[in-house]
Design a protein around this motif. Structure first.
Motif, PDB file in Angstrom:
ATOM      1  N   MET A 116       1.000  -1.221  -0.156  1.00 36.00           N
ATOM      2  CA  MET A 116       0.075  -0.067   0.137  1.00 36.00           C
ATOM      3  C   MET A 116       0.751   1.356  -0.040  1.00 36.00           C
ATOM      4  O   MET A 116       1.892   1.200   0.800  1.00 36.00           O
ATOM      5  CB  MET A 116      -0.985  -0.046   1.352  1.00 36.00           C
ATOM      6  N   SER A 117       0.496   2.207  -0.879  1.00 41.32           N
ATOM      7  CA  SER A 117       1.303   3.214  -0.947  1.00 41.32           C
ATOM      8  C   SER A 117       1.079   4.051   0.180  1.00 41.32           C
ATOM      9  O   SER A 117       0.147   4.289   0.937  1.00 41.32           O
ATOM     10  CB  SER A 117       0.825   4.066  -2.044  1.00 41.32           C
ATOM     11  N   LEU A 118       2.218   4.840   0.820  1.00 37.61           N
ATOM     12  CA  LEU A 118       2.127   5.730   2.131  1.00 37.61           C
ATOM     13  C   LEU A 118       2.259   6.849   1.715  1.00 37.61           C
ATOM     14  O   LEU A 118       2.048   7.819   2.583  1.00 37.61           O
ATOM     15  CB  LEU A 118       3.238   5.310   2.906  1.00 37.61           C
ATOM     16  N   GLU A 119       1.984   7.347   0.452  1.00 42.44           N
ATOM     17  CA  GLU A 119       2.145   8.501   0.065  1.00 42.44           C
ATOM     18  C   GLU A 119       0.567   9.530   0.235  1.00 42.44           C
ATOM     19  O   GLU A 119      -0.085   8.553  -0.267  1.00 42.44           O
ATOM     20  CB  GLU A 119       2.471   8.901  -1.226  1.00 42.44           C
ATOM     21  N   THR A 130      -9.332   0.667   7.895  1.00 40.80           N
ATOM     22  CA  THR A 130      -8.237   0.982   7.299  1.00 40.80           C
ATOM     23  C   THR A 130      -8.362   2.362   6.261  1.00 40.80           C
ATOM     24  O   THR A 130      -7.840   3.395   6.466  1.00 40.80           O
ATOM     25  CB  THR A 130      -7.476   0.020   6.596  1.00 40.80           C
ATOM     26  N   GLY A 131      -9.333   2.161   5.553  1.00 40.62           N
ATOM     27  CA  GLY A 131      -9.721   3.149   4.480  1.00 40.62           C
ATOM     28  C   GLY A 131     -10.094   4.547   5.020  1.00 40.62           C
ATOM     29  O   GLY A 131      -9.713   5.745   4.485  1.00 40.62           O
ATOM     30  N   GLN A 136      -5.470  13.939  13.112  1.00 43.28           N
ATOM     31  CA  GLN A 136      -4.639  13.160  13.871  1.00 43.28           C
ATOM     32  C   GLN A 136      -5.748  11.911  13.955  1.00 43.28           C
ATOM     33  O   GLN A 136      -6.526  12.084  14.332  1.00 43.28           O
ATOM     34  CB  GLN A 136      -4.293  13.511  15.142  1.00 43.28           C
ATOM     35  N   VAL A 137      -4.888  10.812  13.619  1.00 47.25           N
ATOM     36  CA  VAL A 137      -5.875   9.461  13.636  1.00 47.25           C
ATOM     37  C   VAL A 137      -5.169   8.452  14.402  1.00 47.25           C
ATOM     38  O   VAL A 137      -3.871   8.212  13.996  1.00 47.25           O
ATOM     39  CB  VAL A 137      -6.341   9.060  12.105  1.00 47.25           C
ATOM     40  N   ASP A 138      -5.805   7.724  15.240  1.00 45.85           N
ATOM     41  CA  ASP A 138      -5.037   6.487  15.672  1.00 45.85           C
ATOM     42  C   ASP A 138      -6.437   5.222  15.717  1.00 45.85           C
ATOM     43  O   ASP A 138      -7.461   5.739  15.590  1.00 45.85           O
ATOM     44  CB  ASP A 138      -4.989   6.559  17.268  1.00 45.85           C
ATOM     45  N   ILE A 139      -5.904   3.998  15.671  1.00 49.38           N
ATOM     46  CA  ILE A 139      -6.749   2.878  15.674  1.00 49.38           C
ATOM     47  C   ILE A 139      -6.156   2.075  16.990  1.00 49.38           C
ATOM     48  O   ILE A 139      -5.376   1.914  17.421  1.00 49.38           O
ATOM     49  CB  ILE A 139      -6.498   2.122  14.499  1.00 49.38           C
ATOM     50  N   MET A 140      -7.250   1.723  17.635  1.00 55.14           N
ATOM     51  CA  MET A 140      -7.287   0.929  18.922  1.00 55.14           C
ATOM     52  C   MET A 140      -7.784  -0.499  18.412  1.00 55.14           C
ATOM     53  O   MET A 140      -8.949  -0.505  18.002  1.00 55.14           O
ATOM     54  CB  MET A 140      -7.962   1.381  19.917  1.00 55.14           C
ATOM     55  N   VAL A 180       0.940   0.664  10.836  1.00 53.18           N
ATOM     56  CA  VAL A 180       0.337  -0.031   9.908  1.00 53.18           C
ATOM     57  C   VAL A 180      -0.147   0.443   8.718  1.00 53.18           C
ATOM     58  O   VAL A 180      -1.022   1.362   8.891  1.00 53.18           O
ATOM     59  CB  VAL A 180      -0.646  -1.111  10.432  1.00 53.18           C
ATOM     60  N   SER A 181       0.360   0.485   7.496  1.00 51.32           N
ATOM     61  CA  SER A 181      -0.128   1.146   6.438  1.00 51.32           C
ATOM     62  C   SER A 181      -0.205   2.545   6.435  1.00 51.32           C
ATOM     63  O   SER A 181      -0.881   3.293   6.203  1.00 51.32           O
ATOM     64  CB  SER A 181      -1.374   0.474   5.988  1.00 51.32           C
ATOM     65  N   GLY A 182       0.930   3.091   7.253  1.00 55.01           N
ATOM     66  CA  GLY A 182       1.022   4.592   7.547  1.00 55.01           C
ATOM     67  C   GLY A 182      -0.044   5.020   8.658  1.00 55.01           C
ATOM     68  O   GLY A 182      -0.066   6.312   8.898  1.00 55.01           O
ATOM     69  N   ILE A 183      -0.509   4.174   9.354  1.00 50.60           N
ATOM     70  CA  ILE A 183      -1.662   4.480  10.460  1.00 50.60           C
ATOM     71  C   ILE A 183      -1.143   4.193  11.732  1.00 50.60           C
ATOM     72  O   ILE A 183      -0.702   2.986  11.879  1.00 50.60           O
ATOM     73  CB  ILE A 183      -2.812   3.776  10.146  1.00 50.60           C
ATOM     74  N   PRO A 184      -1.173   4.982  12.671  1.00 48.08           N
ATOM     75  CA  PRO A 184      -0.580   4.676  14.190  1.00 48.08           C
ATOM     76  C   PRO A 184      -1.604   3.987  14.664  1.00 48.08           C
ATOM     77  O   PRO A 184      -3.055   4.042  14.609  1.00 48.08           O
ATOM     78  CB  PRO A 184      -0.646   6.242  14.778  1.00 48.08           C
ATOM     79  N   VAL A 185      -1.052   2.961  15.114  1.00 50.19           N
ATOM     80  CA  VAL A 185      -2.183   1.737  15.778  1.00 50.19           C
ATOM     81  C   VAL A 185      -1.745   1.351  17.345  1.00 50.19           C
ATOM     82  O   VAL A 185      -0.615   1.619  17.506  1.00 50.19           O
ATOM     83  CB  VAL A 185      -2.297   0.370  15.146  1.00 50.19           C
ATOM     84  N   ILE A 186      -2.627   1.512  18.239  1.00 46.37           N
ATOM     85  CA  ILE A 186      -2.341   1.229  19.396  1.00 46.37           C
ATOM     86  C   ILE A 186      -3.099  -0.309  19.877  1.00 46.37           C
ATOM     87  O   ILE A 186      -4.138  -0.565  19.549  1.00 46.37           O
ATOM     88  CB  ILE A 186      -3.300   2.078  20.577  1.00 46.37           C
TER      89      ILE A 186
END
Length: 382
Positions: free
Chosen positions: A118-121, A156-157, A168-172, A211-217
């Motif tokens: 997945m492109s991180l750009e 993810t999308g 600012q985005v996080d996933i738990m 993960v895929s450019g996304i901060p995950v907790i």
């Protein structure tokens, strides 16, 4: 702008994908032809006519088909001939797909998680939002590391779309034992704390990764929850595990003094979080967040009895009312049963679903329609 009529031979499973993603204004011909082939796992194929709006730049499949069959009534007597002429499988990237079959030795939901590059750009020409917020998604799935169905893809999308717009985005996410750790970058332990379950405080680790450019907790309890070879179907009680996870996420926010603008919960697995937030954590410390619930599949409603809900620290009996979380199907003969999804709808500040079409469907059919109608002013579609 003109139209071209094109005949395609496509797998039955791809009919929706072709009509929604590749072609415009699909119109199915009166007669469907079914073909069989020994070359592919998926055996059934349909011949379709499509009305394609020109210019034909939407898809390599559409372009290849149009070059051959514009203004032609020709249909193909076999899959091999049709696919060879159109280049559907050789030119469009579908040649690597293996379709699931009832005869598969290993069911598709027990196979290894799919992965992709997945492109991180950040996409170009994306309009940045002026009112930047901090959003935390609380979810049971995330693609590609813990994906079972469409829930993981949507989460993810959404996260990537909001990041691209400047938020600012996080996933738990539960730190499932089966997670593909090699797909997590910069994984590190950030917090050790205790979260409540069934009269005990359970030592819990929180890890942060990308993960895929996304901060995950990642939330990892020290008990047996989320252990096993698969995301679902472990030896633990899934309902109790997700009740624990819902509270553990709020407990982590309280311990770390994290105050997001929006906590976005998904499906029944995290639908207890709105109840826990408004009836417990909002009065304790979390004053800022507002809650959004997204319904992906109305068929899964989070059946729960009062005793089970009480294990996360709430008094389950106070939710056994029509205006809160009682399961409407059991009124009069099983007053003990609750629905976490219904409770989430009632207690969330906003409720969304995955499409305008599904929104209309949920308002017209299903046992939760009356609850959604009562809360129509806060129910929207993505």
């Amino acid at each position: 702008m003109g139209y071209a009529y094109v005949s395609l031979v496509v797998p039955r499973s791809l009919c929706i994908k072709f009509s929604s993603s590749y072609l415009l204004n699909p119109s199915v011909v009166d007669k469907r032809k079914r073909f069989r082939s020994t070359h592919y796992t998926h055996k059934h194929y349909y011949s379709y006519n499509f009305k394609i709006q020109q210019p034909l730049h939407a898809s390599p499949v559409a372009c290849a088909a149009a070059k051959i069959l514009v203004n032609s009534d020709e249909t193909h007597p076999s899959l091999e001939e049709g696919s060879e002429k159109l280049g559907i499988f050789s030119d469009s990237g579908f040649e690597d797909l293996v379709w699931p079959s009832p005869s598969d030795e290993i069911p598709f939901w027990k196979k290894d998680f799919p992965s992709w590059k997945m492109s991180l750009e950040v996409p170009v020409n994306v309009e940045m939002d002026s009112d930047v917020m901090h959003l935390i998604h609380v979810t049971a799935e995330m693609a590609p590391i813990a994906k079972v169905g469409g829930l993981g893809d949507v989460v993810t999308g959404l996260a990537r779309a909001c990041l691209a717009r400047g938020h600012q985005v996080d996933i738990m996410l539960p730190f499932y034992e089966c997670i593909q750790k090699e797909l997590i970058n910069e994984l590190a332990l950030i917090t050790t704390y205790a979260s409540y379950h069934d009269g005990n405080w359970v030592s819990t680790n929180a890890y942060r990764g990308v993960v895929s450019g996304i901060p995950v907790i990642f939330i990892e309890p020290s008990n047996h929850f989320f252990k096993g070879k698969y995301v679902y179907g472990g030896s633990y009680n899934e309902l109790e595990a997700y009740l624990f996870f819902s509270r553990a996420c709020l407990e982590w926010m309280q311990v770390t003094e994290t105050q997001p603008d929006v906590i976005h919960v998904h499906e029944w697995q995290t639908s207890a979080l709105p109840l826990l937030y408004w009836d417990m954590y909002h009065s304790l410390s979390l004053k800022k967040p507002r809650i959004v619930l997204t319904i992906h599949n109305m068929e899964h409603y989070g059946e729960c009895n009062q005793e089970q809900l009480s294990k996360c620290g709430l008094n389950g009996s106070i939710y056994a009312t029509v205006d809160k979380a009682i399961d409407d199907r059991t009124i009069g003969h099983n007053p003990e049963r609750l629905s976490l999804l219904k409770g989430g709808i009632v207690y969330s500040n906003a409720v969304s679903t995955v499409s305008p079409t599904y929104l209309k469907e949920t308002l017209c059919t299903g046992w939760l329609a009356s609850t959604l109608i009562r809360n129509r002013d806060k129910f929207e579609a993505m």
